[in-house]
Design an enzyme around this catalytic site. Structure first.
Site, PDB file in Angstrom:
ATOM      1  N   TYR B 260      19.259  78.548  54.310  1.00 30.70           N
ATOM      2  CA  TYR B 260      19.813  79.259  55.457  1.00 30.70           C
ATOM      3  C   TYR B 260      21.332  79.369  55.379  1.00 30.70           C
ATOM      4  CZ  TYR B 260      15.358  80.114  57.522  1.00 30.70           C
ATOM      5  OH  TYR B 260      14.104  80.621  57.739  1.00 30.70           O
ATOM      6  N   HIS B 414      14.252  74.859  61.530  1.00 35.04           N
ATOM      7  CA  HIS B 414      13.757  74.985  60.161  1.00 35.04           C
ATOM      8  C   HIS B 414      13.813  73.656  59.406  1.00 35.04           C
ATOM      9  CE1 HIS B 414      13.036  79.238  60.298  1.00 35.04           C
ATOM     10  NE2 HIS B 414      14.273  79.476  60.717  1.00 35.04           N
ATOM     11  N   ASP B 434       9.952  68.803  46.099  1.00 32.66           N
ATOM     12  CA  ASP B 434       9.764  69.046  47.520  1.00 32.66           C
ATOM     13  C   ASP B 434       8.965  70.348  47.619  1.00 32.66           C
ATOM     14  OD1 ASP B 434      11.600  68.254  50.286  1.00 32.66           O
ATOM     15  OD2 ASP B 434      10.515  70.151  50.279  1.00 32.66           O
ATOM     16  N   ARG B 439       5.140  79.584  52.652  1.00 38.52           N
ATOM     17  CA  ARG B 439       5.330  80.980  53.067  1.00 38.52           C
ATOM     18  C   ARG B 439       5.283  81.901  51.857  1.00 38.52           C
ATOM     19  NH1 ARG B 439      10.663  83.539  56.225  1.00 38.52           N
ATOM     20  NH2 ARG B 439       9.624  85.456  56.831  1.00 38.52           N
TER      21      ARG B 439
END
Lengths: 737, 737
Positions: B260, B414, B434, B439
């Protein structure tokens, strides 16, 4: 004088005459096996110039110098494959070879001395050796330095060349000791000492004949050369020439598949070159219409994106940069001067220090490489080329795509039970895949690095492939002997700008069942798309369960039918023949019409498999990994189309690459299949597939007429069509004005 | 006159004065936002010379020419994200921007006309629009052209620049129509029309303030600039400057993580440059000690091998070539002339047509790039930099390696519940991994391309990460609000030639439980090896089940303890909080001592995780994919170390990269772990790990003393040691002569 003695005398006489006749061709100078004195002169010049060859020379020198700083170790043989003494003796022959060539190039006697000292150490050890302690009991193929004589033959192939390199630097006393105590005994052990291996028309025999034949050239034993070429009895029933006759198909395809083809290649390439240098009158490179060159070239054709098609027992990371093919390509370039071989050599990125290697290096330095011409081709299998075929279909229309279709013969003990299976490749990746061999080569923790038990219980089984399994039983009921005796029949193969089509059948994989598969990689030029057509016909005398698995690489995205998914418990799909290794994750029974399954691969392209189903084909979604207590298997995905109690069934499908998933750049294009309609019909001998894709309606016609007159006329939707080849593609005009 | 009216008059007066004062800074010439007239002159010159810039220009021109050949489409808004009208309006603003810059560079009025025509089409449409039909009900953030106003703000940021580019080619009448019917209404809608978004200190607010502020510059509305900078009330409680104050830590780390951060970056970079060009006296690039540049630089540091560390909701293929960072790097280079940014620009392989882009292109043409200096660093989290930290440890000793250690804050909606988790990278690959976000961006078949349900049910849950789970419950019991309010504490971070060490703790993830983790990436210089040390202390007031998962990428090779494997049935590991998605494949309880698990990754390197266990840590081997009816999850592997009924436990382990598996070249090196001994002890504030690896015995000391005096002396095996830093590595001499 009684008859036996007379015969014996006559034999001796014959032998003497042979020797006299042939001695003219035995080398008087050293080196003269793969590398000649003339080569050496050229190479000495090249190492003092700039270029790939000089770089390769410097790299090898640096590597060997490091090794030569360590004490020579020639241990008493003890360990099997992977163990210390095994690996040490392997290293030693490579070191002797490398030091030998460095001596020739540098003329620095240090290298010759190193080889001499190691040879003398071996000459001291070898006479003390019995058969290897780790040999297989009752085996005909035991070695002395190694547990199997195959390694011993490889040792000789390298060591005899090393000896040839340093011969000129050795004293008469050293020569006598090395030849008498080491090289001649090894050559005799590998020939007279194990006739069954030496005479066998088999890859192991090739290493033995190559080693012994080259020893004959170097040590002036022309009789050995004869035996290497024609077998111990010089009958011509075995030996190197018979191996050239039998082990390759007329097009140069090796029965076991590319993984073993490249391995088998080296002794052929090596000995052939030595024969050519010593006995040019034998015209070995013209033998059987140039079979040596064909074998090399075919090995290259059997690759995609640098890796060999992983059929049969194959480790999937093996590719064209394998050292055997580096030698092969150097020879092929030297024989043909075809610039395509330089393209391959560039990808191999390895220059060998030989006359052929120098030619490649200099041509690459001059920028002469041109793209190697990969083609669509059917390689006939078996020594007559008629034991089925291995079919490669390629297209460059929508990226580099390939279909491998396998109506090939069993391929001996490393063969898989996968008649008529296929694989699909796109954009450098496997899309519809083959498991290859279940093996972690040389990883001790994984079953000693040997073939894993799961190679037998899964990887070789039919369900591990993309072909029909009848009643959950593998082809030939998993019997190699039966498999070797029964090959499929290639009905036809054709390639043109429209695409490539092939059809094949086999009625011996199961009793009373005929399997027939027709596959095509079709270019839809208007759409700049390619699709794969697959029509699999099964006709049986009784009712059976028929499974057609498809193993895919990627993440399942979607299907257009309801699925019952095992969400909190998984069980194995079956009990044996590979089924015990598949977890059943979900199942669905699509209604009559189009059944679609889509997945996304790691390159970000979508693939949709569309089946034309009759409402009776169940789809079983599986993941590999059941009954795998040591986590030996990769957890790959498949779906199996299944019908039950069928005497006859036709599996019809289309595979369609489409769209792009680019989350990095944040766009997704054409994630949904563009096939909106698919129908199948037959008119006489013409198979008709009508497909609508991206709004364009195509009629794909496949002409199944037996050999002979090929032109066929037919009607479709009130239009007249004519086909005078195997494959035709018509864009239908639905909206005529 | 009553007071309210007086106040109102005073306000008006103030507004007028503001306007007068500021009007001097409002641009009189076009373009003058991110790109100035001076830039344009330089760029016009460059497109006629050879080089990257001219190439980029030609490529863009070709692309836009193709688009301009099609009719302009400005559809009535209808679809949500991914739908036709949504994507069309997104394409349109990019097209207007691109055609606008092409007009400036080529001076070809065709491009200006195209922009003009599209703007007029929008000016006709916009006044007719209500709120978007696909908006979320009750949302404060609805748009008109798009379902959410965020997209509308992005539209404005691009469109106002396009307008600025073509301004000089427009008639007064066009200007009036476009400004009155389109641009001013959009700017007002995004500011006065949605005060809560405009004033919000949040990434969405930044797009709005950037769009409105730039509109203010272009259309001579200085008041809008003020509001963009200081919020609608000009209070300074919101607006662009407050966003710069709050959204980044002092080092430039963005709370939600790099995925982000790069997205948030673009409006900052864009508007800051426009401010600098129009109001240089604001010294925006010096603001908060150069926070804009720091934010760009930190984004780069948050990557490994070109991809962002995938913490929180992150799509793993996103990396430094993202367009936002292309703009960021161009600005960073232009501001600093640091050649490391050129290295990044080279990898981005994309030149933007701007003044900054030109500087990058020319510097790359001149070969000025130098390696970008990736460092080991702890990025303090939160606006004060004290809400925990994100720690990166790097080493180049044995290949390019990195540890990401995450004692960072929650990171808003998020964020994942993964306090103190870690990841490990080696040779360009993820090793300890991770999951990232669950998505498939924009893939309609996968839940409309949005975050999948499994993002909540698995990817965000603690068990999906490499950190302790207490009683199968996620951190903060999965409550984002609680998570946002409670960050871990970074105890220390230190990096030196010996390696990098960091320790952090949190006592709010679970009530009555303190989690403390100390991690080090240690250079064993003598062996040219690197290892990762991990000591995880859990201290609780009551008894709990403690799980420590480790998610690894690769094929399981071996473990040194017996395993009970579920071979023909699989069940889920648990019922909730992510456990329901893990199949339990096998379990084992190693005896006291060293418990080893080895795997092999796709690069052919082995990794062995060695735990020092007390006989009570059970190892559970899992595979992801249970309760996943739509095959949404990747089937990844993990093992979970578990202890039961514990008030206190210490998980101690070492991760060791070793060896090489090269089946292509047919060799395997060091497939077995070389760690033969591992022990742990504590002396005062010094943690001591004694490890024997490849025959060398090391004492690794980690000084845990609280801030202040740091030097510590201690004894170990009758030797005296001293440590005056956090991390010390001593090679112990076992065999003293």
């Amino acid at each position: 004088m009684n008859t036996p003695i007379l015969l014996s005398k006559l034999k001796s006489l014959t032998l003497i005459i042979f020797t006299l006749v042939l001695s003219c061709s035995v080398q008087a100078s050293h080196p003269n096996l793969v590398i000649t004195q003339a080569d050496v002169l050229d190479m000495r010049k090249a190492i003092n110039e700039q270029g790939r060859f000089a770089t390769a020379y410097k790299n090898l020198k640096a590597k060997v110098d490091l090794q030569m700083a360590l004490p020579i170790e020639v241990p008493v043989p003890k360990d099997g494959g992977g163990g210390y003494t095994h690996e040490r003796h392997k290293k030693n022959y490579q070191l002797m070879y490398d030091a030998g060539i460095l001596f020739q190039l540098s003329q620095d006697k240090t290298y010759a001395d190193y080889v001499r000292n190691m040879l003398l150490a071996y000459a001291q050890l070898y006479p003390t050796l019995e058969l290897h302690p780790a040999r297989k009991v009752k085996s005909q193929n035991s070695g002395k330095l190694f547990w199997q004589s195959l390694n011993e033959a490889v040792w000789l192939v390298h060591t005899i060349q090393a000896y040839d390199f340093v011969y000129g630097a050795l004293s008469a006393q050293d020569i006598k000791r090395i030849e008498t105590n080491l090289l001649k005994p090894v050559a005799l052990f590998l020939s007279e000492g194990q006739p069954s291996t030496f005479n066998k028309v088999h890859n192991h025999g090739t290493w033995a004949t190559a080693g012994v034949g080259m020893a004959g050239y170097v040590m002036n034993e022309p009789e050995w050369v004869e035996k290497a070429l024609y077998d111990l009895e010089k009958s011509g029933k075995g030996g190197f020439l018979k191996q050239l006759d039998e082990l390759f198909s007329p097009q140069g395809y090796y029965n076991e598949g590319p993984y073993y083809q490249r391995y088998a290649l080296l002794p052929f390439v090596t000995f052939a070159k030595a024969i050519d240098n010593n006995d040019p009158q034998r015209k070995i490179f013209q033998y059987r219409d140039g079979i040596v060159l064909k074998a090399i070239d075919t090995t290259i054709q059997l690759s995609y994106s640098g890796l060999f098609f992983p059929i049969n027992d194959a480790i999937k990371s093996k590719g064209i940069d394998t050292i055997e093919l580096v030698h092969g390509v150097a020879l092929a370039y030297s024989l043909t001067k075809e610039p395509g071989y330089l393209d391959i050599a560039k990808q191999q990125n390895q220059i060998i220090l030989s006359g052929n290697g120098l030619k490649v290096a200099q041509a690459l330095d001059q920028g002469l490489a041109a793209p190697y011409p990969f083609i669509s081709v059917a390689f006939g299998d078996g020594s007559d080329g008629k034991q089925g075929a291995l079919v490669i279909m390629r297209s460059q229309l929508a990226g580099d795509q390939a279909v491998l279709f396998k109506p090939a013969a069993q391929g001996l003990g490393h063969g898989h039970f996968d008649k008529l299976t296929w694989q699909f490749y796109d954009q450098t990746k496997e899309i519809v895949s083959d498991y290859g061999a279940a093996r972690f080569l040389n990883v001790e923790a994984k079953f000693g690095g040997r073939y894993l038990p799961e190679n037998e219980s899964y990887a070789k089984q039919t369900v591990a492939h993309n072909t029909v399994v009848v009643d959950e039983t593998s082809h030939f009921d998993g019997d190699v002997e039966v498999g070797n005796a029964n090959a499929p029949v290639l009905s036809y193969f054709e390639t043109s700008s429209r695409g490539t089509v092939s059809s094949a059948k086999i009625d011996t994989a199961y009793q009373g069942v005929e399997l027939k598969r027709t596959m095509a990689l079709v270019n839809l030029t208007e759409l700049e798309k390619t699709i794969v057509l697959d029509v699999f016909d099964v006709v049986a005398s009784g009712e059976h369960q028929l499974d057609l698995p498809l193993h895919y690489q990627g993440q399942l995205i979607d299907m257009n039918f309801a699925l019952s998914v095992s969400t909190d418990q998984l069980s194995a799909l079956g009990a044996k023949n590979g089924y015990q290794h598949l977890w059943l994750k979900g199942r669905g029974l699509p209604e009559q019409g189009l059944a679609k399954v889509s997945w996304l691969n790691e390159n970000g392209r979508f693939y949709t498999h569309t089946s034309l189903v009759n409402g009776q084909e169940e789809f079983l979604f599986t993941q590999l990994g059941a009954n795998d207590p040591h986590f030996n298997l990769r957890n790959e995905q498949a779906f199996v189309r299944r019908v039950n109690n069928k005497k006859q069934h036709q599996f019809i499908s289309v595979l369609e690459p489409h769209g792009e998933y680019n989350p990095g750049k944040e766009y997704t294009l054409d994630a949904a299949s563009q096939v909106t309609q698919l129908s199948y019909s037959q008119q006489g001998e013409v198979m008709l597939i009508n497909i609508t894709i991206a709004g364009v309606s195509y009629l794909i016609a496949i002409n199944q007429v037996p050999d002979g007159s090929i032109k066929q006329n037919f009607q479709y939707q009130d239009q007249s069509f004519s086909i005078n080849s195997r494959l035709a593609v018509f864009a239908l005009n639905d909206d005529e004005e």
